[in-house]
Design an enzyme around this catalytic site. Structure first.
Site, PDB file in Angstrom:
ATOM      1  N   CYS A  27       2.791   3.114   9.167  1.00 39.04           N
ATOM      2  CA  CYS A  27       1.707   2.816  10.679  1.00 39.04           C
ATOM      3  C   CYS A  27       2.459   2.722  12.011  1.00 39.04           C
ATOM      4  O   CYS A  27       3.948   1.847  12.254  1.00 39.04           O
ATOM      5  CB  CYS A  27       0.608   1.889  10.421  1.00 39.04           C
ATOM      6  SG  CYS A  27      -0.855   1.528   9.346  1.00 39.04           S
ATOM      7  N   CYS A  30      -3.316   6.438  11.602  1.00 37.46           N
ATOM      8  CA  CYS A  30      -3.052   7.053  12.923  1.00 37.46           C
ATOM      9  C   CYS A  30      -2.199   7.701  13.143  1.00 37.46           C
ATOM     10  O   CYS A  30      -1.903   7.811  14.203  1.00 37.46           O
ATOM     11  CB  CYS A  30      -2.846   4.755  12.905  1.00 37.46           C
ATOM     12  SG  CYS A  30      -1.040   4.894  12.096  1.00 37.46           S
ATOM     13  N   THR A  69       0.786  -1.410  -0.513  1.00 38.35           N
ATOM     14  CA  THR A  69       0.015  -0.269   0.033  1.00 38.35           C
ATOM     15  C   THR A  69       0.978   1.339   0.287  1.00 38.35           C
ATOM     16  O   THR A  69       0.318   2.527   0.095  1.00 38.35           O
ATOM     17  CB  THR A  69      -0.826   0.512   1.005  1.00 38.35           C
ATOM     18  OG1 THR A  69      -0.154   0.415   2.719  1.00 38.35           O
ATOM     19  CG2 THR A  69      -1.842  -1.177   1.266  1.00 38.35           C
ATOM     20  N   ARG A 108      -7.120  -2.797   9.382  1.00 35.03           N
ATOM     21  CA  ARG A 108      -6.994  -4.640   9.339  1.00 35.03           C
ATOM     22  C   ARG A 108      -4.914  -4.971   9.189  1.00 35.03           C
ATOM     23  O   ARG A 108      -4.415  -4.008   7.962  1.00 35.03           O
ATOM     24  CB  ARG A 108      -7.525  -4.782   8.243  1.00 35.03           C
ATOM     25  CG  ARG A 108      -7.614  -6.717   7.964  1.00 35.03           C
ATOM     26  CD  ARG A 108      -8.329  -6.396   5.936  1.00 35.03           C
ATOM     27  NE  ARG A 108      -7.583  -7.686   6.039  1.00 35.03           N
ATOM     28  CZ  ARG A 108      -8.894  -7.851   4.677  1.00 35.03           C
ATOM     29  NH1 ARG A 108      -9.371  -7.394   4.191  1.00 35.03           N
ATOM     30  NH2 ARG A 108      -8.204  -8.831   4.523  1.00 35.03           N
ATOM     31  N   ARG A 112       4.570   6.666   3.042  1.00 34.60           N
ATOM     32  CA  ARG A 112       3.829   7.890   3.730  1.00 34.60           C
ATOM     33  C   ARG A 112       2.717   7.780   5.050  1.00 34.60           C
ATOM     34  O   ARG A 112       2.794   6.624   5.094  1.00 34.60           O
ATOM     35  CB  ARG A 112       2.707   8.063   2.612  1.00 34.60           C
ATOM     36  CG  ARG A 112       1.322   7.186   1.739  1.00 34.60           C
ATOM     37  CD  ARG A 112       0.552   8.058   0.779  1.00 34.60           C
ATOM     38  NE  ARG A 112      -0.075   7.195   0.610  1.00 34.60           N
ATOM     39  CZ  ARG A 112       0.143   5.777  -0.249  1.00 34.60           C
ATOM     40  NH1 ARG A 112       0.831   6.047  -0.564  1.00 34.60           N
ATOM     41  NH2 ARG A 112      -1.615   5.288  -0.140  1.00 34.60           N
ATOM     42  N   CYS A 151       0.450   7.044   7.409  1.00 34.38           N
ATOM     43  CA  CYS A 151      -0.836   6.988   7.338  1.00 34.38           C
ATOM     44  C   CYS A 151      -1.936   8.257   7.970  1.00 34.38           C
ATOM     45  O   CYS A 151      -1.444   8.011   8.969  1.00 34.38           O
ATOM     46  CB  CYS A 151      -1.321   4.536   8.700  1.00 34.38           C
ATOM     47  SG  CYS A 151      -3.061   4.370   8.896  1.00 34.38           S
ATOM     48  N   CYS A 165      -2.264   0.673  15.101  1.00 27.88           N
ATOM     49  CA  CYS A 165      -3.313   0.974  13.980  1.00 27.88           C
ATOM     50  C   CYS A 165      -3.707  -0.013  14.512  1.00 27.88           C
ATOM     51  O   CYS A 165      -4.122  -1.043  14.453  1.00 27.88           O
ATOM     52  CB  CYS A 165      -2.075   1.834  12.751  1.00 27.88           C
ATOM     53  SG  CYS A 165      -3.208   1.416  11.478  1.00 27.88           S
TER      54      CYS A 165
END
Length: 347
Positions: A41, A75, A37, A48, A70, A72, A45
């Site tokens: 995080c 969170c 993705t 999922r 980058r 999240c 976090c």
């Protein structure tokens, strides 16, 4: 992969376990990069969980950004540093203020709303700002009393505006009155017994509030050394039921939360003891994990010291702390008793 955070080494396995349980005590110690993705995080976090094969761990947000990831948006991992700075600023304000600053004052100081600041402070320290301030004052009072200062002097030195405020705030937490604490337990009755267990003779002692000493291979002389002016009473009808519960819990160690305790330490020591009591039976933690759970991930040596100063063996389960890598580590009453306690809990 292994990397070092201050004096604490976190392995990939430890980091992944923290992510799987969404452990907030690891926030700020590393970030989780999800390669599929392109985001990173906090360990806690709520999103999922990604597949393990798609995850890479980074020491901090800057390292994750350097790898092309980058932050999240759920969170907000970049806010961890800001949160930590805000908590440290509030602690400094609490320590130096003549009166306990209000939540509104602390929030304004740090630039957060009162509700949000209370949340991040409690997450980091384990106490609300008001509870932390009370614990700090109690700690100062206990230290002054233990050093032999007069009760009145200790009360005002600790920051209490009056003697009545001190007794009101510490009622039920110091266990003994301030005068008794300063005078070796003067005026306090401590019931005690030495009982035979499958792990050898065990000393159990309790005030009216709860168990104040549990140890192996000790006798009344240890209580007399710790509380030279207390009234030491062997046995007693009211003590018998508590003693039976303690013996049963030692012979079949598990959940001890129903047994009342009368223990005293610094705010950090008591936070470490609370962290020990939160370890599920059959599981273990490292000193670094206890330090993190107590609100200061860098205070590993202090966590070890808190472990060593535990006056209530088994019920505050310091036997559940092991070295990194799973080595048994030390124990005040010997490795055989520690090994047996852990063995029984894992059955």
């Amino acid at each position: 992969m292994r990397y070092r955070e201050a004096a604490v080494t976190i392995t990939d396995d430890t980091a992944w376990a923290a992510v799987m349980r969404r452990d907030r005590t690891y926030d700020g110690r590393f970030v989780t990069g999800v390669l599929t993705t392109g985001i990173y995080c906090r360990p806690s976090c709520a999103a999922r969980h990604p597949d393990r094969g798609n995850v890479r761990f980074f020491t901090d947000c800057a390292a994750a950004r350097a790898a092309g990831l980058r932050a999240c948006k759920r969170c907000l991992p970049d806010d961890v540093g800001r949160d930590e700075a805000a908590v440290l600023a509030a602690i400094d304000e609490i320590r130096n203020a003549q009166d306990v600053p209000s939540l509104a004052v602390l929030a304004e100081l740090t630039g957060y709303s009162p509700t949000h600041f209370q949340r991040i402070f409690k997450r980091a320290i384990g106490l609300s700002p008001a509870s932390y301030a009370r614990a700090l004052r109690e700690e100062r009072a206990r230290n002054s009393l233990s050093a032999g200062e007069s009760v009145t002097g200790a009360i005002y030195e600790a920051g209490y505006g009056s003697a009545s405020r001190f007794y009101e705030n510490t009622k039920g937490r110091l266990g003994m009155t301030a005068s008794a604490w300063a005078n070796g337990g003067a005026g306090v009755t401590i019931n005690w017994a030495v009982v035979e267990t499958s792990m050898g003779p065990m000393l159990v002692a309790a005030t009216q509030k709860g168990v104040c000493r549990l140890s192996f291979g000790e006798d009344e002389s240890e209580l007399a050394r710790r509380f030279p002016k207390a009234e030491l009473v062997e046995g007693g009808d009211g003590f018998a039921k508590l003693l039976a519960e303690v013996v049963a819990s030692v012979e079949a160690p598990g959940d001890f939360s129903h047994i009342p305790l009368d223990v005293k330490g610094t705010a950090f020591q008591e936070a470490c003891w609370d962290a020990l009591r939160a370890i599920p039976p059959g599981e273990t933690r490292t000193y670094s994990e206890i330090a993190a759970a107590a609100g200061n991930a860098k205070a590993v040596r202090a966590a070890g010291s808190a472990n060593a100063r535990n006056n209530v063996a088994v019920l505050i389960p310091c036997h559940r702390v092991v070295r990194k890598g799973g080595d048994l580590g030390g124990y005040a009453y010997g490795p055989d008793i520690k090994r047996e306690l852990l063995k029984r809990e894992r059955r």
